[in-house]
Scaffold this motif. Structure first.
Motif, PDB file in Angstrom:
ATOM      1  N   LYS A   1      -6.207  77.571  48.684  1.00  0.00           N
ATOM      2  CA  LYS A   1      -4.977  76.658  48.219  1.00  0.00           C
ATOM      3  C   LYS A   1      -5.302  76.107  46.692  1.00  0.00           C
ATOM      4  CE  LYS A   1      -1.634  72.992  48.701  1.00  0.00           C
ATOM      5  NZ  LYS A   1      -0.720  73.657  48.671  1.00  0.00           N
ATOM      6  N   ARG A   2      -4.764  76.796  46.123  1.00  0.00           N
ATOM      7  CA  ARG A   2      -5.240  76.506  44.157  1.00  0.00           C
ATOM      8  C   ARG A   2      -4.218  76.475  43.783  1.00  0.00           C
ATOM      9  NH1 ARG A   2      -8.143  81.417  45.990  1.00  0.00           N
ATOM     10  NH2 ARG A   2      -9.833  80.921  45.446  1.00  0.00           N
ATOM     11  N   ARG A   3      -2.428  76.253  43.773  1.00  0.00           N
ATOM     12  CA  ARG A   3      -1.360  75.523  43.609  1.00  0.00           C
ATOM     13  C   ARG A   3      -0.951  75.149  44.952  1.00  0.00           C
ATOM     14  NH1 ARG A   3       0.379  82.087  41.287  1.00  0.00           N
ATOM     15  NH2 ARG A   3      -1.186  82.077  40.130  1.00  0.00           N
ATOM     16  N   GLN A   4       0.189  74.206  44.131  1.00  0.00           N
ATOM     17  CA  GLN A   4       1.381  73.571  44.536  1.00  0.00           C
ATOM     18  C   GLN A   4       2.914  73.542  44.411  1.00  0.00           C
ATOM     19  OE1 GLN A   4      -0.047  69.541  45.041  1.00  0.00           O
ATOM     20  NE2 GLN A   4       0.577  68.999  43.460  1.00  0.00           N
ATOM     21  N   ILE A   5       3.925  73.403  44.892  1.00  0.00           N
ATOM     22  CA  ILE A   5       5.223  73.800  44.694  1.00  0.00           C
ATOM     23  C   ILE A   5       5.437  71.836  44.676  1.00  0.00           C
ATOM     24  CG2 ILE A   5       6.885  73.528  44.585  1.00  0.00           C
ATOM     25  CD1 ILE A   5       6.646  75.621  47.158  1.00  0.00           C
ATOM     26  N   PRO A   6       5.446  71.344  43.523  1.00  0.00           N
ATOM     27  CA  PRO A   6       6.220  70.025  42.553  1.00  0.00           C
ATOM     28  C   PRO A   6       6.871  69.461  43.338  1.00  0.00           C
ATOM     29  CG  PRO A   6       5.225  71.191  40.895  1.00  0.00           C
ATOM     30  CD  PRO A   6       5.368  72.286  41.892  1.00  0.00           C
ATOM     31  N   ASP A   7       7.821  68.683  42.895  1.00  0.00           N
ATOM     32  CA  ASP A   7       8.772  67.996  43.975  1.00  0.00           C
ATOM     33  C   ASP A   7       9.950  68.674  43.242  1.00  0.00           C
ATOM     34  OD1 ASP A   7       7.376  66.041  46.188  1.00  0.00           O
ATOM     35  OD2 ASP A   7       7.366  64.413  44.911  1.00  0.00           O
TER      36      ASP A   7
ATOM     37  N   THR B   1       0.189  73.759  57.793  1.00  0.00           N
ATOM     38  CA  THR B   1       1.305  73.799  56.522  1.00  0.00           C
ATOM     39  C   THR B   1       1.335  73.670  55.619  1.00  0.00           C
ATOM     40  OG1 THR B   1       2.292  75.103  58.299  1.00  0.00           O
ATOM     41  CG2 THR B   1       3.167  75.052  56.401  1.00  0.00           C
ATOM     42  N   PRO B   2       1.342  73.703  54.339  1.00  0.00           N
ATOM     43  CA  PRO B   2       1.029  72.721  53.722  1.00  0.00           C
ATOM     44  C   PRO B   2       2.565  71.916  53.530  1.00  0.00           C
ATOM     45  CG  PRO B   2       0.198  74.670  52.249  1.00  0.00           C
ATOM     46  CD  PRO B   2       0.419  74.884  53.893  1.00  0.00           C
ATOM     47  N   ARG B   3       2.630  70.220  52.823  1.00  0.00           N
ATOM     48  CA  ARG B   3       3.649  69.952  53.329  1.00  0.00           C
ATOM     49  C   ARG B   3       4.970  69.652  52.102  1.00  0.00           C
ATOM     50  NH1 ARG B   3       2.096  69.620  57.092  1.00  0.00           N
ATOM     51  NH2 ARG B   3       1.478  68.108  58.609  1.00  0.00           N
ATOM     52  N   GLU B   4       4.397  70.844  51.564  1.00  0.00           N
ATOM     53  CA  GLU B   4       5.553  70.490  50.073  1.00  0.00           C
ATOM     54  C   GLU B   4       6.123  71.641  50.686  1.00  0.00           C
ATOM     55  OE1 GLU B   4       1.779  73.104  48.008  1.00  0.00           O
ATOM     56  OE2 GLU B   4       2.074  71.288  49.222  1.00  0.00           O
ATOM     57  N   VAL B   5       5.135  73.161  51.823  1.00  0.00           N
ATOM     58  CA  VAL B   5       6.589  73.778  51.871  1.00  0.00           C
ATOM     59  C   VAL B   5       6.993  73.431  53.080  1.00  0.00           C
ATOM     60  CG1 VAL B   5       5.955  76.687  53.232  1.00  0.00           C
ATOM     61  CG2 VAL B   5       4.102  75.876  51.440  1.00  0.00           C
ATOM     62  N   VAL B   6       6.537  73.175  54.274  1.00  0.00           N
ATOM     63  CA  VAL B   6       7.228  72.392  54.827  1.00  0.00           C
ATOM     64  C   VAL B   6       8.628  71.469  54.683  1.00  0.00           C
ATOM     65  CG1 VAL B   6       7.309  71.118  56.826  1.00  0.00           C
ATOM     66  CG2 VAL B   6       5.112  72.138  56.865  1.00  0.00           C
ATOM     67  N   ARG B   7       7.994  70.902  53.921  1.00  0.00           N
ATOM     68  CA  ARG B   7       9.474  69.708  53.032  1.00  0.00           C
ATOM     69  C   ARG B   7      10.565  71.154  52.280  1.00  0.00           C
ATOM     70  NH1 ARG B   7       4.994  66.644  50.782  1.00  0.00           N
ATOM     71  NH2 ARG B   7       4.975  64.731  52.754  1.00  0.00           N
ATOM     72  N   LEU B   8       9.991  72.385  51.695  1.00  0.00           N
ATOM     73  CA  LEU B   8      10.789  73.231  51.201  1.00  0.00           C
ATOM     74  C   LEU B   8      11.395  73.840  52.662  1.00  0.00           C
ATOM     75  CD1 LEU B   8      12.304  75.159  48.671  1.00  0.00           C
ATOM     76  CD2 LEU B   8       9.883  76.417  49.498  1.00  0.00           C
TER      77      LEU B   8
ATOM     78  N   PHE C   1       8.509  77.037  38.698  1.00  0.00           N
ATOM     79  CA  PHE C   1       7.798  76.735  40.446  1.00  0.00           C
ATOM     80  C   PHE C   1       6.501  76.467  40.565  1.00  0.00           C
ATOM     81  CE2 PHE C   1      12.212  79.929  40.093  1.00  0.00           C
ATOM     82  CZ  PHE C   1      12.175  78.518  39.851  1.00  0.00           C
ATOM     83  N   TRP C   2       6.044  76.468  40.269  1.00  0.00           N
ATOM     84  CA  TRP C   2       4.205  75.441  40.725  1.00  0.00           C
ATOM     85  C   TRP C   2       3.390  74.992  40.138  1.00  0.00           C
ATOM     86  CZ3 TRP C   2      -0.289  78.064  38.699  1.00  0.00           C
ATOM     87  CH2 TRP C   2       0.012  79.352  37.725  1.00  0.00           C
ATOM     88  N   LYS C   3       2.526  74.276  40.275  1.00  0.00           N
ATOM     89  CA  LYS C   3       1.351  74.175  39.231  1.00  0.00           C
ATOM     90  C   LYS C   3       0.288  74.047  39.852  1.00  0.00           C
ATOM     91  CE  LYS C   3       1.353  69.485  40.437  1.00  0.00           C
ATOM     92  NZ  LYS C   3       1.161  67.751  40.205  1.00  0.00           N
TER      93      LYS C   3
ATOM     94  N   ILE D   1      16.398  84.817  51.445  1.00  0.00           N
ATOM     95  CA  ILE D   1      14.884  85.041  51.535  1.00  0.00           C
ATOM     96  C   ILE D   1      14.188  84.202  50.586  1.00  0.00           C
ATOM     97  CG2 ILE D   1      12.905  87.168  52.336  1.00  0.00           C
ATOM     98  CD1 ILE D   1      14.833  88.086  53.322  1.00  0.00           C
ATOM     99  N   VAL D   2      13.556  83.379  50.455  1.00  0.00           N
ATOM    100  CA  VAL D   2      12.860  83.049  49.136  1.00  0.00           C
ATOM    101  C   VAL D   2      11.070  83.284  48.904  1.00  0.00           C
ATOM    102  CG1 VAL D   2      11.811  80.629  47.237  1.00  0.00           C
ATOM    103  CG2 VAL D   2      14.280  81.047  49.314  1.00  0.00           C
ATOM    104  N   ALA D   3      10.607  83.973  47.635  1.00  0.00           N
ATOM    105  CA  ALA D   3       9.698  84.238  47.823  1.00  0.00           C
ATOM    106  C   ALA D   3       8.536  83.585  46.801  1.00  0.00           C
ATOM    107  CB  ALA D   3       9.697  85.636  46.563  1.00  0.00           C
ATOM    108  N   LEU D   4       7.847  82.863  47.920  1.00  0.00           N
ATOM    109  CA  LEU D   4       6.607  81.748  47.157  1.00  0.00           C
ATOM    110  C   LEU D   4       5.911  82.180  46.351  1.00  0.00           C
ATOM    111  CD1 LEU D   4       6.450  79.402  50.447  1.00  0.00           C
ATOM    112  CD2 LEU D   4       8.321  79.101  48.618  1.00  0.00           C
TER     113      LEU D   4
END
Length: 672
Positions: free
Chosen positions: A438-444, A186-193, A427-429, A385-388
């Motif tokens: 995987k074309r996007r990620q959630i920045p800190d 699972t992408p780390r930024e998703v896990v951290r969120l 919420f993404w870049k 519930i959070v839509a990503l």
């Protein structure tokens, strides 16, 4: 060792993977390097007590049982009470042996480990097969010698730092293995969120001395969620004791996860192998925090009999009493399983789980999915519930959602559900380059903003009305009422219809009487029409009796079916008791918001348009017995839809003319 040193060690081990280039696929690198990394770490851990362990093993009385042997030797090994090795070999002594015998000696070394470690390497990592593959490729000595030079002693690399190193390697191998990365990583930024969300309101609960928290992941994969949760919680309170539990079905992912627990000094026996849904390895256990990324859209057909049997046998006393989702998707089975492990104490439990859109709205009133949603919402467990954003995962670009559940909600949140739409561009870049899907990620900074929106329970405040809204749990419920309209039939006696009686379903029961009935209908009723079913049946019955043809009830129904045509101008059909007969083809269902009275809704939304309609009051809910079946769904699009006006017609027309001119120019070039 700081972050730079961790990266340097990761880079060194990564460079060993380069030795495999040409002989192995990139997707196979991790299967070789990860177990070798674990093996080298364990070798370093056991090095200082090696001689004492060998002496203790030699002095054990003959007939010592396995349990006693394990306790004695692990105690002497002094490696966290979990591992020992009684082989005379170490990495250092193996380097002194003839390279021709390296594979044989390495297998001997593996077999000297305690059973729990031996199982990881032999059964799950299939490491003996890996060694043979390396030997066949003439790469075994080079790879082994490189690892023997890696200094992974606990005095140089702590358990925490080893965990970081292992996570970094897993991440790198997942990125170069796009065809399977999403299944195990699972992408780390998703896990951290997810982790940040489940502990966002618990800073006070996690503070203080002597605090113990149990964390569980029922589909733990390589253990990333467990490790990240532990890291985040101990950052809040370094004195916190965290116990990690998990279960994993994929053998290789399980081996990586259990190895990760070993190298970090955790009790690796708490990571179980097997199918969580059919073989709950942590039966009767409860946990403070649970988090997971279960498989999306994976069917549970192979395990259906066992799961259905448990649901039938135990009901709400078991894990699946609320309902069973459709066989093609088992996500809600995992969520029910996690809810069954919530703690019933003052701290309660919090759950963070990422799923696709199906659990939000799939299934109508009375379906398994709807009943599960009903159960969760009526028990007031769903907190947010959070839509990503889309395109976050390695093997799929679909929309995903993080569900946060809590059985000890704060007073302000009781009876409420917060929906956060974090799918927008803020919420993404974009990633450069992309990794598979995987074309996007959630920045800190975006992750921090999402957590703040949730933590502060924002509801259209401070400019967040477009992304955060608060609802009552009952706002997602509705009653499905069954709306009936009267059956109205017209009967035209035509020559074509009489001829077609030969092939009409059910009229074959007349046998030899069929020609006679056809003849009398042709002679007496040809060209006539009836707008009353009773009149039609009476006329046909009289003619049949006159020619001695007996019409049974099934034949009467077949005649009505054959000659009848729906006509809004025809008379209403009634049954033998004089009750209006409903028309199945005109039957409809209305979804009445749970907060609204169905009678008022019907009078406002239905009666003005179809005055002859009525509600079937026998269509009731199985649980509360009231009219209409209760259903629940959570439709993000309905709550966060933003109207985008169409482009002006003049603009579209100008664009079409421009394209026509361009096409005309191209055609001229072709002709020329």
């Amino acid at each position: 060792m700081g972050q730079e040193a961790i990266q340097n060690n990761a880079a060194f081990i990564w460079s060993i993977a380069e030795l495999l280039r040409g002989d192995f696929k990139q997707s196979e690198y991790g299967r070789i390097v990860l177990p070798f990394t674990v093996l080298r770490r364990l070798d370093c851990i056991l090095e200082t007590t090696k001689d004492q362990v060998l002496e203790a093993a030699a002095s054990l009385p003959e007939g010592t049982d396995d349990e006693a042997r394990f306790m004695i030797l692990t105690s002497v090994a002094n490696a966290g009470g979990q591992i020992y090795n009684v082989s005379p070999f170490t990495f250092a002594t193996l380097r002194e042996q003839d390279p021709k015998h390296l594979r044989k000696n390495l297998v001997d070394y593996l077999m000297g480990f305690s059973p729990n470690v031996r199982d990881i390497f032999i059964e799950k990592f299939k490491f003996t097969e890996v060694l043979k593959g390396l030997e066949d490729a003439k790469s075994l000595w080079r790879v082994f010698d490189s690892f023997a030079r890696a200094d992974l002693h606990p005095s140089k690399v702590s358990n925490l730092e080893m965990g970081y190193l292992f996570e970094e390697l897993i991440r790198r191998f997942s990125e170069i293995s796009n065809e399977t990365a999403g299944e195990h990583f699972t992408p780390r930024e998703v896990v951290r969120l997810i982790v940040d969300l489940i502990i966002a309101n618990d800073e006070v609960a996690l503070s203080g001395k002597g605090i113990i928290r149990r964390i569980y992941d029922p589909a733990c994969g390589t253990g990333g969620m467990l490790s990240t949760a532990e890291e985040a919680m101990t950052a809040l309170n370094p004195g916190l004791k965290v116990d990690l539990f998990g279960q994993e079905l994929n053998a290789e992912s399980f081996a990586v996860c259990k190895s990760d627990m070993l190298v970090k000094g955790h009790d690796a026996s708490r990571i179980a192998f097997g199918n969580t849904l059919t073989e709950d390895a942590h039966r009767n256990e409860t946990f403070h925090y649970m988090l997971s990324n279960p498989p999306y859209g994976v069917d549970w057909k192979k395990y259906a009999d066992e799961i259905k049997a448990e649901a039938d046998r135990k009901g709400h006393e078991g894990r699946f009493g609320a309902g069973l989702p459709r066989i093609s998707d088992g996500q809600l089975l995992f969520l029910q399983h996690m809810i069954s492990k919530m703690r019933d104490d003052e701290n309660g439990s919090r759950i963070g789980i990422v799923m696709n859109g199906s659990p939000l709205f799939t299934g109508g009133a009375g379906s398994g999915e709807s009943e599960i949603r009903r159960w969760m919402l009526e028990n007031d467990w769903v907190e947010a519930i959070v839509a990503l954003p889309t395109d976050l995962f390695y093997n799929t670009g679909i929309q995903t959602y993080v569900w946060i559940l809590d059985n000890r909600k704060d007073a302000a949140r009781r009876g409420k559900v917060q929906l956060v739409d974090a799918s927008g561009e803020r919420f993404w870049k974009a990633m450069r380059p992309s990794l598979g899907s995987k074309r996007r990620q959630i920045p800190d900074e975006a992750r921090a903003e999402i957590v703040r929106i949730y933590h502060e329970f924002l509801n259209g405040k401070a400019g967040y009305g477009d992304v955060s809204k608060i609802f009552d749990t009952t706002d997602f419920g509705y009653r499905e009422i069954r709306v009936e309209r009267p059956l109205r039939l017209r009967f035209d006696i035509t020559g074509a219809k009489i001829v077609e009686m030969d092939d009409a379903k059910g009229l074959d029961k007349l046998g030899d009487d069929l020609p006679g009935l056809k003849a009398v209908l042709r002679d007496s009723l040809m060209g006539q029409s009836f707008t009353s079913r009773d009149a039609f049946e009476g006329a046909v019955a009289a003619l049949a009796k006159a020619v001695g043809v007996k019409l049974s009830t099934p034949v009467r129904k077949a005649l009505v079916q054959h000659f009848g045509e729906r006509d809004e101008e025809a008379e209403i059909c009634r049954d033998a008791k004089g009750q209006i007969e409903p028309d199945p083809e005109l039957r409809d269902f209305e979804l009445v918001p749970l907060k609204e009275d169905w009678k008022a809704y019907f009078a406002r939304e239905v009666t003005p348009f179809v005055p002859d309609a009525w509600v079937d009051t026998s269509y009731t809910d199985d649980k509360d017995g009231k009219v209409g079946r209760v259903g629940y769904e959570i439709n993000f699009n309905r709550y966060f839809y933003q109207y985008v006006p169409p482009r002006p017609l003049a603009e579209i027309d100008a664009e079409l003319k421009e394209l026509e001119a361009e096409i005309a120019g191209l055609l001229k070039e072709v002709v020329a």
